[in-house]
Motif scaffolding. Sequence first.
Motif, PDB file in Angstrom:
ATOM      1  N   ILE A 184     -56.132 -42.247  78.054  1.00 29.88           N
ATOM      2  CA  ILE A 184     -57.043 -41.600  78.995  1.00 29.88           C
ATOM      3  C   ILE A 184     -57.970 -42.534  79.120  1.00 29.88           C
ATOM      4  CG2 ILE A 184     -57.848 -39.673  80.005  1.00 29.88           C
ATOM      5  CD1 ILE A 184     -54.584 -39.689  80.280  1.00 29.88           C
ATOM      6  N   SER A 185     -58.853 -43.291  80.164  1.00 29.42           N
ATOM      7  CA  SER A 185     -60.201 -43.424  79.939  1.00 29.42           C
ATOM      8  C   SER A 185     -61.076 -42.455  80.389  1.00 29.42           C
ATOM      9  CB  SER A 185     -60.543 -44.921  80.310  1.00 29.42           C
ATOM     10  OG  SER A 185     -59.905 -44.729  81.162  1.00 29.42           O
ATOM     11  N   ALA A 186     -62.243 -42.344  80.047  1.00 27.47           N
ATOM     12  CA  ALA A 186     -63.527 -41.829  80.801  1.00 27.47           C
ATOM     13  C   ALA A 186     -64.502 -42.307  80.685  1.00 27.47           C
ATOM     14  CB  ALA A 186     -63.554 -39.932  80.496  1.00 27.47           C
ATOM     15  N   GLY A 187     -65.705 -42.633  82.022  1.00 23.82           N
ATOM     16  CA  GLY A 187     -66.165 -43.418  81.505  1.00 23.82           C
ATOM     17  C   GLY A 187     -67.887 -43.137  82.514  1.00 23.82           C
ATOM     18  N   TYR A 188     -69.251 -43.015  81.977  1.00 22.15           N
ATOM     19  CA  TYR A 188     -69.565 -42.846  82.617  1.00 22.15           C
ATOM     20  C   TYR A 188     -71.454 -43.972  83.014  1.00 22.15           C
ATOM     21  CZ  TYR A 188     -74.779 -41.112  83.930  1.00 22.15           C
ATOM     22  OH  TYR A 188     -76.057 -40.817  84.538  1.00 22.15           O
ATOM     23  N   THR A 189     -71.749 -44.506  84.182  1.00 22.86           N
ATOM     24  CA  THR A 189     -72.708 -45.379  84.339  1.00 22.86           C
ATOM     25  C   THR A 189     -73.552 -45.060  85.321  1.00 22.86           C
ATOM     26  OG1 THR A 189     -70.581 -47.258  84.531  1.00 22.86           O
ATOM     27  CG2 THR A 189     -72.817 -47.738  85.188  1.00 22.86           C
ATOM     28  N   PHE A 190     -74.717 -45.695  84.751  1.00 26.97           N
ATOM     29  CA  PHE A 190     -76.180 -45.282  85.093  1.00 26.97           C
ATOM     30  C   PHE A 190     -76.730 -46.259  85.718  1.00 26.97           C
ATOM     31  CE2 PHE A 190     -80.223 -44.616  84.107  1.00 26.97           C
ATOM     32  CZ  PHE A 190     -81.224 -44.108  85.386  1.00 26.97           C
ATOM     33  N   HIS A 229     -76.148 -42.849  89.599  1.00 24.50           N
ATOM     34  CA  HIS A 229     -75.152 -42.431  89.227  1.00 24.50           C
ATOM     35  C   HIS A 229     -72.968 -42.565  89.236  1.00 24.50           C
ATOM     36  CE1 HIS A 229     -78.097 -40.368  86.697  1.00 24.50           C
ATOM     37  NE2 HIS A 229     -78.306 -40.482  88.181  1.00 24.50           N
ATOM     38  N   THR A 230     -72.636 -43.117  88.346  1.00 25.36           N
ATOM     39  CA  THR A 230     -70.833 -42.734  88.761  1.00 25.36           C
ATOM     40  C   THR A 230     -70.261 -42.460  88.117  1.00 25.36           C
ATOM     41  OG1 THR A 230     -71.440 -45.103  90.083  1.00 25.36           O
ATOM     42  CG2 THR A 230     -69.265 -44.444  89.273  1.00 25.36           C
ATOM     43  N   ILE A 231     -69.265 -41.900  87.505  1.00 23.53           N
ATOM     44  CA  ILE A 231     -68.500 -41.909  86.871  1.00 23.53           C
ATOM     45  C   ILE A 231     -67.400 -41.983  86.887  1.00 23.53           C
ATOM     46  CG2 ILE A 231     -69.170 -39.505  85.731  1.00 23.53           C
ATOM     47  CD1 ILE A 231     -67.769 -38.149  87.355  1.00 23.53           C
ATOM     48  N   ASP A 232     -65.866 -42.964  85.942  1.00 23.60           N
ATOM     49  CA  ASP A 232     -64.728 -42.956  86.190  1.00 23.60           C
ATOM     50  C   ASP A 232     -63.324 -42.093  85.410  1.00 23.60           C
ATOM     51  OD1 ASP A 232     -64.153 -44.780  83.873  1.00 23.60           O
ATOM     52  OD2 ASP A 232     -66.298 -45.375  84.668  1.00 23.60           O
ATOM     53  N   ALA A 233     -62.749 -41.793  86.410  1.00 21.70           N
ATOM     54  CA  ALA A 233     -61.628 -41.678  84.481  1.00 21.70           C
ATOM     55  C   ALA A 233     -60.126 -42.372  84.727  1.00 21.70           C
ATOM     56  CB  ALA A 233     -61.232 -40.088  84.990  1.00 21.70           C
ATOM     57  N   GLY A 234     -59.389 -42.833  84.230  1.00 21.23           N
ATOM     58  CA  GLY A 234     -58.323 -43.163  84.868  1.00 21.23           C
ATOM     59  C   GLY A 234     -57.258 -43.094  83.096  1.00 21.23           C
ATOM     60  N   TYR A 235     -55.718 -44.310  83.580  1.00 22.45           N
ATOM     61  CA  TYR A 235     -55.142 -44.087  83.238  1.00 22.45           C
ATOM     62  C   TYR A 235     -54.618 -45.656  82.191  1.00 22.45           C
ATOM     63  CZ  TYR A 235     -50.272 -44.673  81.021  1.00 22.45           C
ATOM     64  OH  TYR A 235     -48.851 -45.192  80.086  1.00 22.45           O
ATOM     65  N   ILE A 236     -54.378 -45.573  81.070  1.00 21.52           N
ATOM     66  CA  ILE A 236     -54.112 -47.089  80.438  1.00 21.52           C
ATOM     67  C   ILE A 236     -53.409 -47.469  79.884  1.00 21.52           C
ATOM     68  CG2 ILE A 236     -55.304 -49.218  78.943  1.00 21.52           C
ATOM     69  CD1 ILE A 236     -57.871 -47.461  79.772  1.00 21.52           C
ATOM     70  N   PHE A 237     -52.371 -47.825  80.213  1.00 23.83           N
ATOM     71  CA  PHE A 237     -50.894 -48.954  79.063  1.00 23.83           C
ATOM     72  C   PHE A 237     -51.352 -49.814  78.317  1.00 23.83           C
ATOM     73  CE2 PHE A 237     -46.705 -51.426  78.450  1.00 23.83           C
ATOM     74  CZ  PHE A 237     -45.728 -50.500  78.085  1.00 23.83           C
ATOM     75  N   GLN A 238     -51.039 -49.986  77.097  1.00 25.83           N
ATOM     76  CA  GLN A 238     -51.275 -50.882  76.531  1.00 25.83           C
ATOM     77  C   GLN A 238     -50.609 -51.675  75.489  1.00 25.83           C
ATOM     78  OE1 GLN A 238     -55.194 -52.269  74.226  1.00 25.83           O
ATOM     79  NE2 GLN A 238     -54.256 -51.250  72.812  1.00 25.83           N
ATOM     80  N   ARG A 239     -49.390 -52.560  75.532  1.00 30.50           N
ATOM     81  CA  ARG A 239     -48.578 -53.645  74.940  1.00 30.50           C
ATOM     82  C   ARG A 239     -49.034 -54.287  73.758  1.00 30.50           C
ATOM     83  NH1 ARG A 239     -42.732 -53.834  76.579  1.00 30.50           N
ATOM     84  NH2 ARG A 239     -42.828 -51.426  76.192  1.00 30.50           N
TER      85      ARG A 239
END
Length: 226
Positions: A218-224, A196-206
Amino acid sequence: MQIQKLKRIICLLCMSLLSIPVWSQEKDFGIWYGADIKHEILKNLNIEVSAMLRTFRNAGKTEQIFIEAGPDYKINDFLSVAGSYRLTSNLEDDERYHLQHKLFLDLKGTVKVTDIDLTLRLRFQTRFKTWFEDEDDKIPDYNARIRLKGTYKTPSFPLNPFIYAETFMPLFVERDRVTGKYRLSGGVEFSIAKHHTIDAGYIFQRDYFPDLRDENIISAGYTFRF
Protein backbone atom coordinates in the motif's frame (compact mmCIF):
# COMPACT_ATOMS: atom_id res chain seq x y z
CA MET A 1 -21.79 11.67 -16.55
CA GLN A 2 -18.15 12.16 -15.53
CA ILE A 3 -18.79 10.41 -12.19
CA GLN A 4 -20.18 7.36 -14.00
CA LYS A 5 -17.18 7.32 -16.31
CA LEU A 6 -14.85 7.56 -13.32
CA LYS A 7 -16.63 4.65 -11.61
CA ARG A 8 -16.17 2.49 -14.71
CA ILE A 9 -12.45 3.28 -14.81
CA ILE A 10 -12.01 2.42 -11.13
CA CYS A 11 -13.88 -0.87 -11.62
CA LEU A 12 -11.67 -1.78 -14.58
CA LEU A 13 -8.63 -0.88 -12.50
CA CYS A 14 -9.74 -3.17 -9.66
CA MET A 15 -10.48 -6.04 -12.07
CA SER A 16 -7.03 -5.67 -13.62
CA LEU A 17 -5.31 -5.82 -10.24
CA LEU A 18 -7.36 -8.84 -9.16
CA SER A 19 -5.99 -10.74 -12.15
CA ILE A 20 -2.43 -10.45 -10.80
CA PRO A 21 -0.90 -13.88 -10.04
CA VAL A 22 -0.53 -14.43 -6.30
CA TRP A 23 1.50 -17.63 -6.08
CA SER A 24 5.14 -17.59 -5.01
CA GLN A 25 7.53 -19.22 -2.58
CA GLU A 26 7.30 -16.21 -0.28
CA LYS A 27 4.68 -13.50 0.20
CA ASP A 28 4.85 -10.30 2.18
CA PHE A 29 2.95 -7.07 2.85
CA GLY A 30 4.34 -3.58 3.21
CA ILE A 31 3.42 0.10 3.32
CA TRP A 32 5.37 2.84 1.55
CA TYR A 33 5.13 6.45 2.79
CA GLY A 34 6.47 9.19 0.55
CA ALA A 35 6.74 12.98 0.26
CA ASP A 36 7.90 15.12 -2.70
CA ILE A 37 8.76 18.78 -3.17
CA LYS A 38 8.89 20.14 -6.72
CA HIS A 39 9.98 23.63 -7.75
CA GLU A 40 10.42 25.26 -11.16
CA ILE A 41 13.77 27.08 -10.97
CA LEU A 42 13.82 28.10 -14.66
CA LYS A 43 11.41 27.76 -17.55
CA ASN A 44 10.93 24.01 -18.21
CA LEU A 45 13.57 23.16 -15.58
CA ASN A 46 12.38 21.73 -12.25
CA ILE A 47 14.14 20.48 -9.17
CA GLU A 48 12.59 17.67 -7.14
CA VAL A 49 13.43 16.42 -3.66
CA SER A 50 11.83 13.19 -2.43
CA ALA A 51 11.86 11.15 0.76
CA MET A 52 10.35 7.74 1.42
CA LEU A 53 10.01 5.16 4.16
CA ARG A 54 9.32 1.58 3.05
CA THR A 55 8.17 -1.16 5.40
CA PHE A 56 7.90 -4.93 4.90
CA ARG A 57 7.40 -8.11 6.96
CA ASN A 58 3.68 -7.37 7.18
CA ALA A 59 4.44 -3.64 7.57
CA GLY A 60 6.10 -4.30 10.94
CA LYS A 61 9.72 -3.64 9.94
CA THR A 62 11.44 -0.75 8.16
CA GLU A 63 13.08 -2.05 5.00
CA GLN A 64 14.64 1.19 3.83
CA ILE A 65 14.58 4.97 4.17
CA PHE A 66 15.87 7.21 1.44
CA ILE A 67 16.17 10.79 0.26
CA GLU A 68 16.54 11.65 -3.42
CA ALA A 69 17.12 14.85 -5.37
CA GLY A 70 17.68 15.90 -8.96
CA PRO A 71 16.65 18.08 -11.92
CA ASP A 72 13.95 17.46 -14.53
CA TYR A 73 14.07 19.27 -17.89
CA LYS A 74 11.08 19.44 -20.25
CA ILE A 75 12.41 19.39 -23.81
CA ASN A 76 9.00 19.88 -25.43
CA ASP A 77 5.35 19.03 -24.83
CA PHE A 78 6.05 15.30 -25.25
CA LEU A 79 9.59 14.64 -24.04
CA SER A 80 11.60 15.27 -20.87
CA VAL A 81 14.86 14.12 -19.28
CA ALA A 82 15.76 13.81 -15.61
CA GLY A 83 18.58 12.72 -13.36
CA SER A 84 18.81 12.13 -9.62
CA TYR A 85 20.89 10.82 -6.74
CA ARG A 86 19.45 8.70 -3.93
CA LEU A 87 20.98 8.02 -0.51
CA THR A 88 19.42 4.97 1.11
CA SER A 89 19.63 3.33 4.52
CA ASN A 90 18.76 -0.28 3.72
CA LEU A 91 18.26 -3.34 5.94
CA GLU A 92 20.71 -6.02 4.79
CA ASP A 93 21.12 -9.74 5.43
CA ASP A 94 22.99 -9.12 8.70
CA GLU A 95 19.83 -7.37 10.05
CA ARG A 96 21.67 -4.07 10.20
CA TYR A 97 21.09 -0.89 8.19
CA HIS A 98 23.77 0.10 5.69
CA LEU A 99 24.10 3.00 3.28
CA GLN A 100 23.60 2.58 -0.44
CA HIS A 101 23.99 5.11 -3.24
CA LYS A 102 21.89 5.11 -6.43
CA LEU A 103 22.10 7.20 -9.58
CA PHE A 104 19.22 7.51 -12.05
CA LEU A 105 18.95 8.82 -15.60
CA ASP A 106 15.43 9.09 -17.08
CA LEU A 107 13.92 9.71 -20.48
CA LYS A 108 10.13 10.25 -20.45
CA GLY A 109 7.66 10.59 -23.27
CA THR A 110 4.00 11.56 -22.77
CA VAL A 111 1.09 11.55 -25.20
CA LYS A 112 -2.50 12.53 -24.53
CA VAL A 113 -5.29 10.22 -25.73
CA THR A 114 -8.63 11.95 -25.08
CA ASP A 115 -8.62 12.41 -21.28
CA ILE A 116 -5.82 9.89 -20.64
CA ASP A 117 -2.12 10.76 -20.32
CA LEU A 118 0.11 7.88 -21.39
CA THR A 119 3.69 8.14 -20.14
CA LEU A 120 6.57 5.85 -21.05
CA ARG A 121 9.64 6.18 -18.81
CA LEU A 122 13.00 4.63 -19.65
CA ARG A 123 15.31 4.61 -16.63
CA PHE A 124 18.96 3.64 -16.26
CA GLN A 125 19.92 2.88 -12.66
CA THR A 126 23.18 2.06 -10.93
CA ARG A 127 23.74 1.20 -7.25
CA PHE A 128 26.87 1.36 -5.10
CA LYS A 129 27.21 -0.11 -1.62
CA THR A 130 29.28 1.35 1.21
CA TRP A 131 29.78 -1.99 2.93
CA PHE A 132 31.03 -5.29 1.51
CA GLU A 133 29.75 -8.67 2.68
CA ASP A 134 31.50 -10.46 -0.19
CA GLU A 135 33.44 -9.64 -3.36
CA ASP A 136 30.27 -9.18 -5.43
CA ASP A 137 29.25 -6.26 -3.21
CA LYS A 138 32.26 -4.29 -4.42
CA ILE A 139 30.89 -4.27 -7.97
CA PRO A 140 28.12 -1.76 -8.76
CA ASP A 141 24.94 -3.26 -10.18
CA TYR A 142 23.04 -1.79 -13.09
CA ASN A 143 19.41 -2.02 -14.16
CA ALA A 144 17.32 -0.80 -17.06
CA ARG A 145 13.74 -0.01 -16.07
CA ILE A 146 10.74 0.47 -18.35
CA ARG A 147 7.47 1.88 -16.99
CA LEU A 148 4.23 2.54 -18.82
CA LYS A 149 1.69 4.63 -16.90
CA GLY A 150 -1.80 5.75 -17.79
CA THR A 151 -3.50 8.57 -15.88
CA TYR A 152 -7.11 9.54 -16.45
CA LYS A 153 -7.41 13.32 -16.12
CA THR A 154 -10.95 13.61 -14.81
CA PRO A 155 -12.54 16.77 -16.26
CA SER A 156 -13.90 19.21 -13.67
CA PHE A 157 -12.93 16.88 -10.81
CA PRO A 158 -9.60 16.77 -8.90
CA LEU A 159 -9.43 12.95 -8.63
CA ASN A 160 -7.26 11.23 -11.25
CA PRO A 161 -7.06 7.39 -11.35
CA PHE A 162 -3.84 5.83 -12.65
CA ILE A 163 -2.40 2.44 -13.45
CA TYR A 164 1.14 1.43 -14.39
CA ALA A 165 3.41 -1.52 -15.11
CA GLU A 166 7.18 -1.46 -14.62
CA THR A 167 9.88 -4.02 -15.29
CA PHE A 168 13.49 -4.15 -14.02
CA MET A 169 16.14 -5.72 -16.25
CA PRO A 170 19.62 -6.42 -14.83
CA LEU A 171 22.48 -5.25 -17.06
CA PHE A 172 26.03 -6.53 -17.58
CA VAL A 173 25.45 -9.79 -15.65
CA GLU A 174 24.57 -13.34 -16.61
CA ARG A 175 21.00 -14.17 -15.55
CA ASP A 176 18.61 -17.02 -16.25
CA ARG A 177 15.92 -14.51 -17.18
CA VAL A 178 15.75 -11.01 -18.64
CA THR A 179 13.39 -9.60 -15.99
CA GLY A 180 14.72 -9.38 -12.44
CA LYS A 181 11.64 -7.73 -10.94
CA TYR A 182 8.36 -6.18 -11.99
CA ARG A 183 5.63 -4.02 -10.46
CA LEU A 184 1.95 -3.57 -11.27
CA SER A 185 0.11 -0.71 -9.62
CA GLY A 186 -3.13 1.22 -9.57
CA GLY A 187 -4.40 4.12 -7.50
CA VAL A 188 -5.64 7.69 -7.46
CA GLU A 189 -4.17 11.19 -7.27
CA PHE A 190 -6.18 13.89 -5.52
CA SER A 191 -5.45 17.62 -5.77
CA ILE A 192 -6.47 19.09 -2.43
CA ALA A 193 -5.31 22.62 -3.35
CA LYS A 194 -3.39 24.44 -6.08
CA HIS A 195 0.03 23.36 -4.81
CA HIS A 196 -0.85 20.23 -2.84
CA THR A 197 -1.54 16.69 -4.09
CA ILE A 198 -1.96 13.41 -2.27
CA ASP A 199 -1.98 9.94 -3.79
CA ALA A 200 -2.76 6.42 -2.65
CA GLY A 201 -2.43 3.11 -4.42
CA TYR A 202 -1.74 -0.59 -4.43
CA ILE A 203 1.46 -2.15 -5.79
CA PHE A 204 2.06 -5.80 -6.57
CA GLN A 205 5.79 -6.51 -6.74
CA ARG A 206 7.40 -9.75 -7.85
CA ASP A 207 11.13 -10.18 -7.27
CA TYR A 208 12.91 -13.12 -8.93
CA PHE A 209 16.33 -12.81 -7.29
CA PRO A 210 17.75 -14.30 -5.18
CA ASP A 211 14.45 -16.21 -4.66
CA LEU A 212 10.95 -15.80 -6.01
CA ARG A 213 9.17 -13.37 -3.68
CA ASP A 214 5.88 -11.48 -3.93
CA GLU A 215 4.98 -8.35 -2.01
CA ASN A 216 1.64 -6.58 -1.71
CA ILE A 217 2.21 -2.91 -0.99
CA ILE A 218 0.00 0.00 0.00
CA SER A 219 1.50 3.34 -1.02
CA ALA A 220 0.64 6.81 0.28
CA GLY A 221 2.26 10.04 -0.83
CA TYR A 222 2.13 13.82 -0.64
CA THR A 223 3.46 16.31 -3.21
CA PHE A 224 4.02 20.05 -2.80
CA ARG A 225 4.64 22.15 -5.94
CA PHE A 226 5.69 25.78 -5.87
